[in-house]
Design a protein around this motif. Structure first.
Motif, short mmCIF file in Angstrom:
data_model
loop_
_atom_site.label_atom_id
_atom_site.label_comp_id
_atom_site.label_asym_id
_atom_site.label_seq_id
_atom_site.Cartn_x
_atom_site.Cartn_y
_atom_site.Cartn_z
N ARG A 161 -6.96 27.24 3.57
CA ARG A 161 -7.44 26.97 2.22
C ARG A 161 -6.26 26.70 1.28
O ARG A 161 -6.34 25.86 0.38
N GLU A 162 -5.14 27.38 1.52
CA GLU A 162 -3.94 27.11 0.72
C GLU A 162 -3.39 25.72 1.02
O GLU A 162 -2.93 25.02 0.11
N GLU A 163 -3.45 25.31 2.29
CA GLU A 163 -3.02 23.96 2.66
C GLU A 163 -3.90 22.90 2.00
O GLU A 163 -3.40 21.89 1.49
N ILE A 164 -5.21 23.13 2.04
CA ILE A 164 -6.15 22.18 1.43
C ILE A 164 -5.86 22.02 -0.05
O ILE A 164 -5.81 20.91 -0.59
N ARG A 165 -5.63 23.14 -0.72
CA ARG A 165 -5.35 23.09 -2.17
C ARG A 165 -4.03 22.38 -2.44
O ARG A 165 -3.92 21.58 -3.39
N ASP A 166 -3.03 22.63 -1.60
CA ASP A 166 -1.74 21.98 -1.79
C ASP A 166 -1.86 20.47 -1.59
O ASP A 166 -1.32 19.69 -2.38
N ILE A 167 -2.57 20.05 -0.56
CA ILE A 167 -2.77 18.62 -0.30
C ILE A 167 -3.55 17.99 -1.44
O ILE A 167 -3.22 16.89 -1.92
N GLN A 168 -4.58 18.68 -1.92
CA GLN A 168 -5.39 18.15 -3.03
C GLN A 168 -4.53 17.94 -4.27
O GLN A 168 -4.66 16.93 -4.97
N ARG A 169 -3.66 18.88 -4.56
CA ARG A 169 -2.79 18.74 -5.74
C ARG A 169 -1.82 17.58 -5.57
O ARG A 169 -1.57 16.82 -6.50
N ARG A 170 -1.25 17.45 -4.36
CA ARG A 170 -0.28 16.37 -4.13
C ARG A 170 -0.92 15.00 -4.26
O ARG A 170 -0.32 14.07 -4.80
N LEU A 171 -2.16 14.88 -3.78
CA LEU A 171 -2.85 13.60 -3.83
C LEU A 171 -3.55 13.37 -5.17
O LEU A 171 -3.88 12.23 -5.51
N GLY A 172 -3.82 14.44 -5.89
CA GLY A 172 -4.53 14.32 -7.16
C GLY A 172 -5.96 13.85 -7.01
O GLY A 172 -6.51 13.21 -7.92
#
Length: 352
Positions: free
Chosen positions: A173-184
């Motif tokens: 879930r932390e990875e998903i959130r990090d990827i979501q932030r990076r991609l916007g």
């Protein structure tokens, strides 16, 4: 204008209305979670956004475009399912490339995008493996990469972590959130796990009976629940009977007089009302600002790892409170008397 907008959405199956006048406005790049028990309508709303279900009435727009009646493949939606839904006859690279080939991208562009996605999820070294050769967490990363590869406008995740063990769930879930932030990328995440929703969301939609009971930040949802359902569903809660003694905000709780921070709004004709208090708002140690003391009998002491939860009987009311665990800490014994201290400002009135 909001990037994703759902206006007065209703969904009926036969005589059963499972979504009732649902409204939501999501900003571009926002991470919003739908949180609620099974059968509350959260997955149905997600499927309406995706186009797998058509609203009985209402409107859905993405980036100003009405998509209410569009087929799923016309909406620029990426979706990740609970069960991965990977193609067993394709390796990792093939699964990620599938949507790109359907979209008609050329070979060179497809290969470049696949490599980009493999790097994003940290699985470049597993490009040739098949789903059955991978762990559940790795398979879900591939499912995420496949959903993101065609560059969707909105990412939808339908309980994507529920089949994984606890440690993998937290890291993924932390990875998903990090990827979501990076991609916007604008993201809607469905879960019944409140810790999951609280830890990664910009805002949470708490659903109950096909409606949004409350929409707010994790802090707003937890600290200032707007309904009794939200207060009870999110976190652990002490629900205390109280009686209004003097207008507008002096009440008696478990034999203790309390001056509430806000005037009472929901007392019945006899002055009865319900108050709520989170376990972490109580302490055995008095301190400045803790102006309420509850004296009672310790009924149970439960070790929960980082905290110890103690339950007391206070004048016939069951009150639980948490202590941070420490090797030097000696909690009160079952059967002993103890005094729990709280701040009146942390007590809030429960509404409908």
């Amino acid at each position: 204008m909001s990037f994703l907008s759902i206006t007065n959405a209703v969904k009926t199956f036969g005589t059963n209305t499972v979504v009732k006048g649902f409204d939501l406005a999501v900003e571009k790049g926002e991470f919003v979670s739908f949180l609620g028990p099974s059968g509350c309508g959260k997955t149905t709303v997600l499927r309406m956004i995706a186009g797998f279900e058509r609203p009985t009435s209402g409107k859905i727009t993405i980036d100003g475009r009405d998509v209410t009646d569009l087929a799923p493949n016309k909406r620029r939606i990426g979706m990740v399912f609970q069960a991965y839904a990977l193609f067993p006859n394709m390796n990792v690279a093939g699964n990620i490339a599938f949507g790109l080939k359907i979209a008609g991208l050329g070979k060179a562009e497809t290969e470049a995008r696949v490599q980009e996605m493999l790097g994003l999820i940290g699985l470049s070294h597993l490009a040739e493996r098949y789903p059955y050769e991978m762990s559940g967490g790795q398979q879900q990363r591939v499912a995420l990469a496949r959903a993101l590869a065609p560059k969707p406008q909105v990412l939808l995740l339908d309980e994507p972590l529920s089949a994984l063990d606890a440690k993998i769930r937290v890291s993924l879930r932390e990875e998903i959130r990090d990827i979501q932030r990076r991609l916007g990328i604008t993201t809607v995440f469905v879960t019944h796990d409140q810790e999951e929703a609280m830890s990664i969301s910009d805002r949470i939609v708490v659903m109950n009976g096909g409606r949004a009971d409350q929409i707010g930040t994790p802090s707003e949802i937890y600290n200032r629940p707007s309904t009794r359902f939200v207060a009870g569903f999110v976190g652990t809660l002490n629900v205390l009977r109280a009686r209004l003694e003097r207008q507008p905000q002096t009440v008696t709780v478990a034999g203790t007089s309390v001056q509430l921070a806000q005037p009472v709004r929901t007392a019945d004709a006899d002055g009865n009302l319900s108050l709520a208090l989170r376990p972490e708002a109580l302490s055995l140690r008095p301190s400045e600002g803790r102006d309420v003391a509850f004296d009672g009998l310790v009924k149970s002491v439960n070790f929960m790892g980082s905290v110890i939860r103690i339950r007391m009987d206070v004048g016939g009311e069951a009150i639980s409170f948490d202590m941070f665990n420490s090797p030097d800490l000696v909690p009160p014994a079952v059967g002993a008397r103890a005094t729990a201290h709280a701040a009146s400002r942390d007590m809030f009135e429960l509404t409908a």
